[in-house]
Scaffold this active site. Structure first.
Site, PDB file in Angstrom:
ATOM      1  N   ASN A 149      32.957  42.424  43.818  1.00 47.96           N
ATOM      2  CA  ASN A 149      32.192  41.655  44.866  1.00 47.96           C
ATOM      3  C   ASN A 149      31.382  42.554  45.791  1.00 47.96           C
ATOM      4  OD1 ASN A 149      34.987  42.647  45.308  1.00 47.96           O
ATOM      5  ND2 ASN A 149      34.525  42.140  47.463  1.00 47.96           N
ATOM      6  N   GLN A 177      34.058  36.012  41.992  1.00 45.46           N
ATOM      7  CA  GLN A 177      32.793  36.299  42.059  1.00 45.46           C
ATOM      8  C   GLN A 177      31.901  35.818  40.779  1.00 45.46           C
ATOM      9  OE1 GLN A 177      30.649  37.248  44.812  1.00 45.46           O
ATOM     10  NE2 GLN A 177      32.374  37.485  46.004  1.00 45.46           N
ATOM     11  N   THR A 235      50.345  18.181  49.227  1.00 49.06           N
ATOM     12  CA  THR A 235      49.599  16.882  48.911  1.00 49.06           C
ATOM     13  C   THR A 235      48.052  17.478  48.338  1.00 49.06           C
ATOM     14  OG1 THR A 235      50.671  15.580  50.542  1.00 49.06           O
ATOM     15  CG2 THR A 235      48.641  14.708  49.776  1.00 49.06           C
ATOM     16  N   CYS A 325      35.200  41.708  54.424  1.00 50.93           N
ATOM     17  CA  CYS A 325      36.411  42.043  55.103  1.00 50.93           C
ATOM     18  C   CYS A 325      36.382  43.395  55.800  1.00 50.93           C
ATOM     19  CB  CYS A 325      37.670  42.050  54.422  1.00 50.93           C
ATOM     20  SG  CYS A 325      37.634  40.723  53.214  1.00 50.93           S
TER      21      CYS A 325
END
Ligand SMILES: Cc1ncc(COP(=O)(O)O)c(C=O)c1O
Length: 378
Positions: A149, A177, A235, A325
């Site tokens: 990345n 990626q 779900t 990050c």
């Protein structure tokens, strides 16, 4: 003009994807586990989405599981294998993984697993001889980032898979990626698990996939209802399942045109920097099939990355330093450290990630602004 050159962080939902999802947010909102018509209709939508994805990736539809994101897929792959195969105690990964992998294997280390981190060369390619030496009968899984990345390096999966096969070790790929940006034919790749995330290729954030090869011993990460063949409860997020299916289909079919255009743009960017005598290093491989299309990670000599990004942002050009990050941290990222960038370059490493919607005009504006900023800062 506002220019978004941070497509490796996330991408915008495409109009086609949004249109495909809309009915499932409003009128076709049923719960696929319901036994009435609304539920049955939605169950069929999930089944056909899974089949379409399996066809696009060349695998069986029973091998495709929907998750919430790439991070969940990787957590499930690694923890799921660790919890289901208690006789093996070693994991091999690399020094340039995304934190989704690094922090998961660190957690498993705390539980008693031994984790080996493969070195990489200057371009970010893993050391295959080191992998051959480390792999043994006690190795549970080898987990590799297919396309990095930060620096865009695309690993040689065929060689890695041959090595894993010879010692019956599971192989997990973080293809977050890579998917739609390089061709992925699962049968040809011969891997056991693959993590994918929708928001990197124009599906919304909050939907991912995990490919799990038939016969893999894996435990649940999320317990509850019987969804996803009893393996991943909750779900199903039907609108997003429809979205990721549409985005995958568009992305895979457009791959060739996308790659050629983005490689041309990236090369143009590099050539302009050279013409203007900018002192820089392109981190990762040269622009080629070994590098993620549109990824440019560049280090500038004797400068500070936060100054450059500040002025780029002022010029409304959005990029990132290190991985997303890490963008608030001044420390060079673990990936840049692993490829040993010289000290006088490492503090100014910027990732420009050109995307499908980047225009030539935006590119030209960005390069010219960058060159002016670099000249002013030098
Ligand atoms: C290589 C890689 N792996 C995993 C992830 C995590 O994916 P997600 O954001 O869907 O959790 C990212 C996101 O940046 C990534 O680039």
């Amino acid at each position: 003009m506002e220019v978004y050159l941070d497509n490796a962080s996330t991408t915008q939902v495409s109009k086609e994807v949004f249109e495909a999802m809309k009915p499932y947010l409003v009128s076709e909102f049923g719960n696929p586990s319901s036994l009435h018509n609304k539920g049955i209709r939605i169950r069929k939508v999930i089944n056909s989405s899974r089949k379409q994805i399996a066809q696009l990736l060349n695998c069986d539809d029973k091998e495709i599981y929907f998750t919430s994101c790439g991070t969940e897929s990787t957590n499930w792959a690694l923890k799921g294998l660790a919890f289901a195969n208690k006789t093996k105690g070693e994991i091999i990964t690399t020094k340039i993984e995304h934190h989704a992998t690094l922090h998961t294997v660190q957690f498993l280390e705390e539980l008693g697993f031994t984790v080996h981190y493969l070195d990489v060369d200057k371009q970010g390619f893993i050391n295959l001889d080191q992998l051959r030496l480390l792999i043994n009968d006690n190795t549970l899984v080898v987990s590799i980032i297919l396309a990095n990345n930060e620096i865009g390096t695309i690993q040689n999966v065929k060689e890695i898979s041959k090595i894993c096969e010879s010692s019956s070790t599971y192989l997990h790929l973080d293809a977050v990626q890579a998917i739609t940006h390089i061709p992925i034919n699962i049968k040809e790749l011969n891997v056991d698990l693959i993590s994918i995330s929708g928001h990197k290729f124009h599906a919304p954030k909050g939907i991912g996939l995990l490919y799990i090869k038939k016969g893999t011993h894996i435990a649940n990460l999320i317990h509850g209802g019987q969804q996803e063949n009893n393996l991943r409860s909750g779900t199903e997020n039907v609108p997003y399942i429809v979205g990721i299916t549409k985005a995958l289909s568009i992305g895979i079919n457009k791959y060739k045109e996308y790659k050629d255009r983005l490689n041309k743009y990236a090369q143009y960017f590099i050539d302009k920097l050279k013409e203007n005598n900018i002192d820089f290093i392109l981190n990762g491989p040269q622009i080629s099939d070994n590098r993620l299309p549109g990824n440019l990670n560049i280090s500038f000599k004797d400068l500070d990355g936060s100054d450059i990004t500040f002025y780029l942002n002022k010029a409304r050009i959005m990029v990132s330093t290190g991985s997303a990050c890490d963008s608030t941290s001044i420390e060079p990222s673990h990936v840049l450290k692993a490829i040993n960038i010289p000290n006088d370059y490492i503090n100014a490493s910027i990732r420009f990630s050109i995307g499908e919607y980047t225009t030539f005009e935006e590119l030209e504006y960005s390069i010219n602004s960058l060159i002016n900023i670099l000249n002013d800062l030098s």
